[in-house]
Design a protein around this motif. Sequence first.
Motif, short mmCIF file in Angstrom:
data_model
loop_
_atom_site.label_atom_id
_atom_site.label_comp_id
_atom_site.label_asym_id
_atom_site.label_seq_id
_atom_site.Cartn_x
_atom_site.Cartn_y
_atom_site.Cartn_z
N GLY A 9 37.01 41.78 38.99
CA GLY A 9 36.81 41.81 40.43
C GLY A 9 37.44 40.55 41.01
N ILE A 10 38.38 40.72 41.91
CA ILE A 10 39.15 39.60 42.43
C ILE A 10 39.05 39.57 43.95
N ILE A 11 38.76 38.39 44.51
CA ILE A 11 38.77 38.22 45.96
C ILE A 11 39.81 37.17 46.29
N VAL A 12 40.73 37.54 47.18
CA VAL A 12 41.81 36.63 47.57
C VAL A 12 41.57 36.17 49.01
N GLU A 13 41.34 34.87 49.17
CA GLU A 13 41.13 34.30 50.49
C GLU A 13 42.37 33.55 50.99
N ASP A 14 43.32 33.26 50.09
CA ASP A 14 44.54 32.54 50.46
C ASP A 14 45.75 33.42 50.16
N PRO A 15 46.37 33.99 51.19
CA PRO A 15 47.52 34.88 50.99
C PRO A 15 48.68 34.22 50.25
N ARG A 43 37.94 40.12 57.88
CA ARG A 43 37.58 38.84 57.25
C ARG A 43 38.80 38.09 56.72
N ASN A 44 39.98 38.68 56.87
CA ASN A 44 41.24 38.08 56.42
C ASN A 44 41.22 37.77 54.91
N ILE A 45 40.70 38.72 54.13
CA ILE A 45 40.69 38.60 52.67
C ILE A 45 41.18 39.91 52.07
N SER A 46 41.48 39.87 50.77
CA SER A 46 41.81 41.08 50.02
C SER A 46 40.88 41.16 48.82
N ILE A 47 40.47 42.37 48.50
CA ILE A 47 39.59 42.62 47.37
C ILE A 47 40.36 43.51 46.41
N ILE A 48 40.44 43.08 45.15
CA ILE A 48 41.22 43.81 44.15
C ILE A 48 40.34 44.06 42.94
N SER A 49 40.39 45.28 42.42
CA SER A 49 39.74 45.57 41.15
C SER A 49 40.83 45.99 40.16
N VAL A 50 40.74 45.44 38.96
CA VAL A 50 41.71 45.74 37.91
C VAL A 50 40.92 46.15 36.67
N VAL A 51 41.23 47.31 36.12
CA VAL A 51 40.59 47.78 34.90
C VAL A 51 41.58 47.62 33.76
N MET A 52 41.10 46.99 32.67
CA MET A 52 41.97 46.70 31.53
C MET A 52 41.34 47.19 30.24
N ALA A 54 42.02 45.70 26.67
CA ALA A 54 42.79 44.62 26.06
C ALA A 54 41.91 43.82 25.11
N PRO A 55 42.53 43.01 24.25
CA PRO A 55 41.73 42.08 23.45
C PRO A 55 40.94 41.15 24.38
N GLU A 56 39.74 40.79 23.95
CA GLU A 56 38.88 39.97 24.78
C GLU A 56 39.54 38.64 25.16
N THR A 57 40.34 38.10 24.27
CA THR A 57 41.01 36.83 24.57
C THR A 57 42.01 36.98 25.71
N VAL A 58 42.68 38.12 25.77
CA VAL A 58 43.64 38.38 26.86
C VAL A 58 42.90 38.51 28.19
N ILE A 59 41.81 39.26 28.18
CA ILE A 59 41.03 39.47 29.41
C ILE A 59 40.50 38.13 29.92
N SER A 60 39.95 37.32 29.03
CA SER A 60 39.42 36.02 29.42
C SER A 60 40.51 35.11 29.98
N ALA A 61 41.67 35.13 29.34
CA ALA A 61 42.78 34.29 29.79
C ALA A 61 43.25 34.70 31.19
N VAL A 62 43.35 36.00 31.43
CA VAL A 62 43.78 36.49 32.74
C VAL A 62 42.77 36.09 33.80
N SER A 63 41.50 36.31 33.53
CA SER A 63 40.46 35.96 34.49
C SER A 63 40.47 34.46 34.79
N SER A 74 37.53 35.20 40.70
CA SER A 74 37.64 36.31 39.74
C SER A 74 36.40 36.35 38.86
N LYS A 75 35.85 37.53 38.69
CA LYS A 75 34.72 37.76 37.78
C LYS A 75 35.04 38.97 36.93
N THR A 76 34.56 38.95 35.70
CA THR A 76 34.87 40.02 34.76
C THR A 76 33.59 40.68 34.27
#
Length: 82
Positions: A9-15, A43-52, A54-63, A74-76
């Motif tokens: 779950g990703i929230i972008v406050e800075d374009p 609210r001038n933000i973007s909300i993004i959800s990404v489903v993966m 992947a190996p847990e190490t990859v997911i943690s690194a991306v987050s 970002s929260k996973t």
Amino acid sequence: METRVAMLGIIVEDPESVEKLNAILHEVREYVIGRMGIPYRQRNISIISVVMDAPETVISAVSGKLGMLPGVSSKTTYSKIA
């Protein structure tokens, strides 16, 4: 290699960070099952959800990389199925 299913779950406050965010997600595109973005103009933000899947190490690194971007949070959540 064992993989896990997770949702970021990703929230972008800075374009200004969007280009770097997209570059990070592009690096792991082989693991991305799906992605949905919602611009919240009031609210001038973007909300993004990404489903993966992947190996847990990859997911943690991306987050972690996403969370280090200015104005990005970002929260996973992981599936209980290993």
